[in-house]
Write a protein that holds these residues in place. Sequence first.
Motif, PDB file in Angstrom:
ATOM      1  N   SER A   1      47.671  37.672  43.877  1.00 28.71           N
ATOM      2  CA  SER A   1      46.712  36.562  44.137  1.00 28.71           C
ATOM      3  C   SER A   1      46.969  36.170  45.685  1.00 28.71           C
ATOM      4  CB  SER A   1      47.085  35.548  43.116  1.00 28.71           C
ATOM      5  OG  SER A   1      46.346  34.270  43.454  1.00 28.71           O
ATOM      6  N   GLY A   2      45.618  35.811  46.239  1.00 26.72           N
ATOM      7  CA  GLY A   2      45.558  35.732  47.560  1.00 26.72           C
ATOM      8  C   GLY A   2      46.035  36.556  48.799  1.00 26.72           C
ATOM      9  N   HIS A   3      46.034  37.693  48.394  1.00 25.37           N
ATOM     10  CA  HIS A   3      46.442  38.776  49.067  1.00 25.37           C
ATOM     11  C   HIS A   3      45.189  39.632  49.574  1.00 25.37           C
ATOM     12  CE1 HIS A   3      51.085  38.277  49.700  1.00 25.37           C
ATOM     13  NE2 HIS A   3      50.680  37.301  49.024  1.00 25.37           N
ATOM     14  N   ALA A   4      45.534  40.604  50.512  1.00 30.06           N
ATOM     15  CA  ALA A   4      44.471  41.374  51.024  1.00 30.06           C
ATOM     16  C   ALA A   4      43.599  41.921  50.104  1.00 30.06           C
ATOM     17  CB  ALA A   4      44.952  42.067  52.076  1.00 30.06           C
ATOM     18  N   ALA A   5      44.325  42.836  49.107  1.00 29.02           N
ATOM     19  CA  ALA A   5      43.287  43.339  47.875  1.00 29.02           C
ATOM     20  C   ALA A   5      42.531  42.709  47.110  1.00 29.02           C
ATOM     21  CB  ALA A   5      44.396  44.394  47.228  1.00 29.02           C
ATOM     22  N   GLU A   6      42.932  41.436  46.534  1.00 28.68           N
ATOM     23  CA  GLU A   6      42.140  40.379  46.084  1.00 28.68           C
ATOM     24  C   GLU A   6      41.108  40.053  46.740  1.00 28.68           C
ATOM     25  OE1 GLU A   6      43.179  36.849  43.002  1.00 28.68           O
ATOM     26  OE2 GLU A   6      43.443  36.368  45.118  1.00 28.68           O
ATOM     27  N   VAL A   7      41.349  39.697  47.923  1.00 28.47           N
ATOM     28  CA  VAL A   7      40.168  39.041  48.893  1.00 28.47           C
ATOM     29  C   VAL A   7      39.074  40.103  49.066  1.00 28.47           C
ATOM     30  CG1 VAL A   7      39.710  38.120  51.000  1.00 28.47           C
ATOM     31  CG2 VAL A   7      41.654  37.501  50.111  1.00 28.47           C
ATOM     32  N   ALA A   8      39.426  41.505  49.058  1.00 27.31           N
ATOM     33  CA  ALA A   8      38.684  42.429  49.285  1.00 27.31           C
ATOM     34  C   ALA A   8      37.726  42.807  47.977  1.00 27.31           C
ATOM     35  CB  ALA A   8      39.313  43.721  49.946  1.00 27.31           C
TER      36      ALA A   8
END
Length: 404
Positions: free
Chosen positions: A119-126
């Motif tokens: 949650s909240g890290h690069a993979a989720e944001v992408a």
Amino acid sequence: MRTIFAAATLAFAMAAGAAAPDYGADFDHLWRTLGAEYAYFESRDVDWEAVRATHRPRAAEAKSRDAFIGALEATLETLTDFHLHLRTNTPASTRLVPSGSDLWAEWRGTHAIVTQVRSGHAAEVAGVRAGDEVLSLNGVAIAERVQRRLPCCRKDPERVRQWALLAELAGTHDADRVLSIRGGDGTLREVRLARSFRPRAESLVSWRRLPDGLGYIRVTAVGDTDAVPAFDAALEALKDTRGLILDLSETAAGGSTDVAEPILGRFFSKPAVYQKGKPRKGAEWRAEVAPRGPWTYEGPLVVLVGRWTASMGEGMAIGLDGTRRGVIVGTAMGRLEGAVFTDKLSSTGIGFNYPAERLFHVDGTPRERFVPAGPVDYERIPRERQASALLDAGVVRLRALLNR
């Protein structure tokens, strides 16, 4: 001009006289220490003598500190243990798993399937979600990258293959990651995960009230003693709630019993054994939690966990499960093995962490094999609901406890 020349000559002479680090001796120290004290050799089908024969020449002949660090990292990787690592790195070093990773994947036959996203890290944001298949990383098929990453001297390829997949997906400190992804609907897309990405900073402890008289406390730092008074303040604010959710799903940075046990102590009215341990040589020990604080929270407790519940966060979860004080909801956790000890190489001053004691649930289950009784299968959850799925499941379970 003469003064400048003299100073330069003196500096050169001093540098020339400085003792060069003895990389060979430091390698031997690390190799011997692990050979004598590492607690998980019996679960690794590794030829430790062959590891020395393969990696010592590279370490001893290293031309720079960074090259030496690279040789040591390759040596440690033969044990495929994410709890075993140096206390330093280079730009080319792999990010630590799970603390430095942002997605978790598992092999399904020849397919690398994402099973959880941080949650909240690069993979989720992408836009990466559970159920996606990773086809390639930085232009190279993921299966090929994993094959290249397999360490020497091992005879258990399936275990090593899973470790290599997670290590490759974590990436290195000096490079962006470009993933080719196939979604669950068959759509192909490419996502770039920038090495410069920084997640939003979170408080050590946060809390809020939920509907129906429920409370929620999120702990993200089990290694910072400031978390203890912050937790006490949160619990005091939620003293009148009917039931509580304790979120340990973001404790990947590790922790300490100096923080975990005081937090656990607020849920117990009498001492209780919450974890067992066993060094490679020596007697089994038991860790006990003692009651703490002016009052005990006695309402039903649900604990949220996931792949970024790690180390002491895992210890807290198995402790609350083993004492039957909490119901654990989520997925398998970070599966970091053992209690970590620290040592330092005398010539270079490089420190390293290694598991020297095995850890167990009170029922004898190894901590790293614990699976929650309340599972959350993100792959079966629609993409748009995955971010809230863990808390949703926790609320459902807590309401069920209250309705008994």
